[in-house]
Scaffold this motif. Structure first.
Motif, PDB file in Angstrom:
ATOM      1  N   GLN A 251       0.843  -1.195   0.000  1.00 35.46           N
ATOM      2  CA  GLN A 251       0.000   0.000   0.000  1.00 35.46           C
ATOM      3  C   GLN A 251       0.875   1.240   0.000  1.00 35.46           C
ATOM      4  O   GLN A 251       1.892   1.303   0.703  1.00 35.46           O
ATOM      5  CB  GLN A 251      -0.901  -0.002   1.239  1.00 35.46           C
ATOM      6  N   THR A 252       0.495   2.233  -0.793  1.00 36.93           N
ATOM      7  CA  THR A 252       1.168   3.527  -0.751  1.00 36.93           C
ATOM      8  C   THR A 252       0.372   4.446   0.183  1.00 36.93           C
ATOM      9  O   THR A 252      -0.850   4.320   0.302  1.00 36.93           O
ATOM     10  CB  THR A 252       1.256   4.148  -2.155  1.00 36.93           C
ATOM     11  N   TYR A 253       1.060   5.369   0.838  1.00 39.96           N
ATOM     12  CA  TYR A 253       0.372   6.208   1.830  1.00 39.96           C
ATOM     13  C   TYR A 253       1.206   7.451   2.118  1.00 39.96           C
ATOM     14  O   TYR A 253       2.365   7.555   1.706  1.00 39.96           O
ATOM     15  CB  TYR A 253       0.144   5.430   3.124  1.00 39.96           C
ATOM     16  N   ASN A 254       0.616   8.372   2.841  1.00 40.52           N
ATOM     17  CA  ASN A 254       1.318   9.578   3.270  1.00 40.52           C
ATOM     18  C   ASN A 254       1.744   9.390   4.726  1.00 40.52           C
ATOM     19  O   ASN A 254       0.905   9.141   5.594  1.00 40.52           O
ATOM     20  CB  ASN A 254       0.405  10.809   3.128  1.00 40.52           C
ATOM     21  N   GLU A 255       3.027   9.534   4.995  1.00 35.09           N
ATOM     22  CA  GLU A 255       3.546   9.289   6.343  1.00 35.09           C
ATOM     23  C   GLU A 255       2.931  10.220   7.385  1.00 35.09           C
ATOM     24  O   GLU A 255       2.816   9.853   8.562  1.00 35.09           O
ATOM     25  CB  GLU A 255       5.071   9.458   6.351  1.00 35.09           C
ATOM     26  N   THR A 256       2.551  11.422   6.969  1.00 34.68           N
ATOM     27  CA  THR A 256       2.003  12.380   7.924  1.00 34.68           C
ATOM     28  C   THR A 256       0.536  12.106   8.257  1.00 34.68           C
ATOM     29  O   THR A 256      -0.024  12.692   9.182  1.00 34.68           O
ATOM     30  CB  THR A 256       2.128  13.816   7.391  1.00 34.68           C
TER      31      THR A 256
END
Length: 333
Positions: free
Chosen positions: A192-197
């Motif tokens: 899965q790709t995601y935004n760390e923040t």
């Protein structure tokens, strides 16, 4: 005369008596010391029954050792694989690598696609250079792969070039400084790709995250190319070259859980390969069927290793550049 002789004999016997007494006293003292400071000596009397028992135990031990060795050999022999320079097939792993060339002359691009199907997620692993986490620790991709008996490997995200990002490897959180778009591999084999923040490391670990990589940008998310990459700003993490220009690239994509596609693009070598732009790389990953895809460290780091052989042409000079980490595939331990 006889009196003198008798007196001498008496003195001699007395002297012998005194000597014996001294020896007895010394012996008692030594025995006491030995009893206190030395390991007690045990005399073993071997009877026929004892001998038979020892022999039976020895035979049982030998049989057990033989059985263990046979079991080990059987276990090792169960991993029977067929492979050549471009393919590998076993009960747990299937890998097919293709070299692709498009365009001509200065516009030619050479890249390598590895289609990897795994029986379970444990077969896709990560490793640090020198088995150590930290900044400025580097080792060639092929050397790290060799140390892990990797069948297949690519360079990772070069986490050691920076001091931020969320770094989880083998289920352990090593760094928790969220700043960018990232990708995560879960224990069920999904990616899965995601935004760390926006997603915390604790949430990831609760969902059984095994590995995260922090570089970017995201190429495909939820089955869709994420957009026009011309808006992507030049990040100091990427060096002095424009990230939008054609460059050597490394990317990972998931077709479905435990079915991945890895791409390494050669570049900076006119007439052989100019490299790819991010738009071109995203389109390629989409064409390959990836539902999630992520850009990893590229440029001189871009390296693919298969069965101990460097498949591509790193830096356009067949020279590897040291990296912080790799993604690799290996048979079960």
């Amino acid at each position: 005369m006889r009196a003198d002789l008798k007196l001498g004999q008496i003195r001699k016997r007395k002297g012998m008596f005194i000597s014996i007494m001294i020896l007895i006293i010394v012996g008692v003292i030594l025995y006491g010391l030995a009893d206190r400071y030395l390991i007690e000596h045990v005399e073993v009397v071997v009877t026929d029954e004892t001998a038979e028992s020892n022999q039976a135990a020895s035979t049982a031990e030998s049989n057990q050792a033989a059985s263990t060795a046979e079991s080990s050999n059987t276990s090792a022999s169960t991993t029977e694989a067929e492979y050549d320079d471009w393919n590998y097939t076993s009960d747990d792993i299937q890998i097919q690598i293709d070299q692709v060339q498009t365009g001509t002359g200065e516009d030619q691009i050479t890249y390598y696609v590895a289609d990897v199907v795994l029986k379970n997620a444990d077969l896709l692993r990560t490793a640090f250079a020198n088995d150590s986490f930290g900044t400025n620790i580097i080792e060639n991709t092929s050397d790290i792969a060799s140390g892990k008996n990797a069948i297949f490997a690519i360079n990772g995200d070069y986490y050691g070039f920076r001091s931020d990002g969320v770094i989880i490897r083998n289920g352990t959180l090593y760094r928790d400084s969220p700043v960018r778009d990232a990708m995560v591999l879960f224990a069920d084999g999904s990616m899965q790709t995601y935004n760390e923040t926006e997603v915390s490391s604790s949430e990831l670990l609760a969902d059984r995250a095994v590995h995260t990589l922090s570089f970017g940008p995201i190429l495909i998310q939820d089955g869709e190319i994420t957009g026009d990459f011309s808006h992507v700003k030049i990040d100091s993490n990427f060096g002095n070259r424009s990230i939008q220009a054609a460059n050597p690239r490394t990317a990972i994509g998931m077709i479905e859980p435990n079915h991945y596609v890895f791409v390494v693009v050669d570049g900076r070598n006119k007439g052989y390969s100019r490299g790819m732009t991010l738009d071109e790389l995203a389109q390629l990953m989409d064409n390959l069927g990836a539902t999630e895809a992520y850009n990893l460290d590229g440029g001189g780091s871009s390296t693919m290793v298969f069965m101990g052989r460097v498949v591509n042409n790193p830096q356009g000079k067949n020279e590897e550049r040291g990296v912080s980490d790799i993604l690799y595939v290996a048979e079960g331990e």
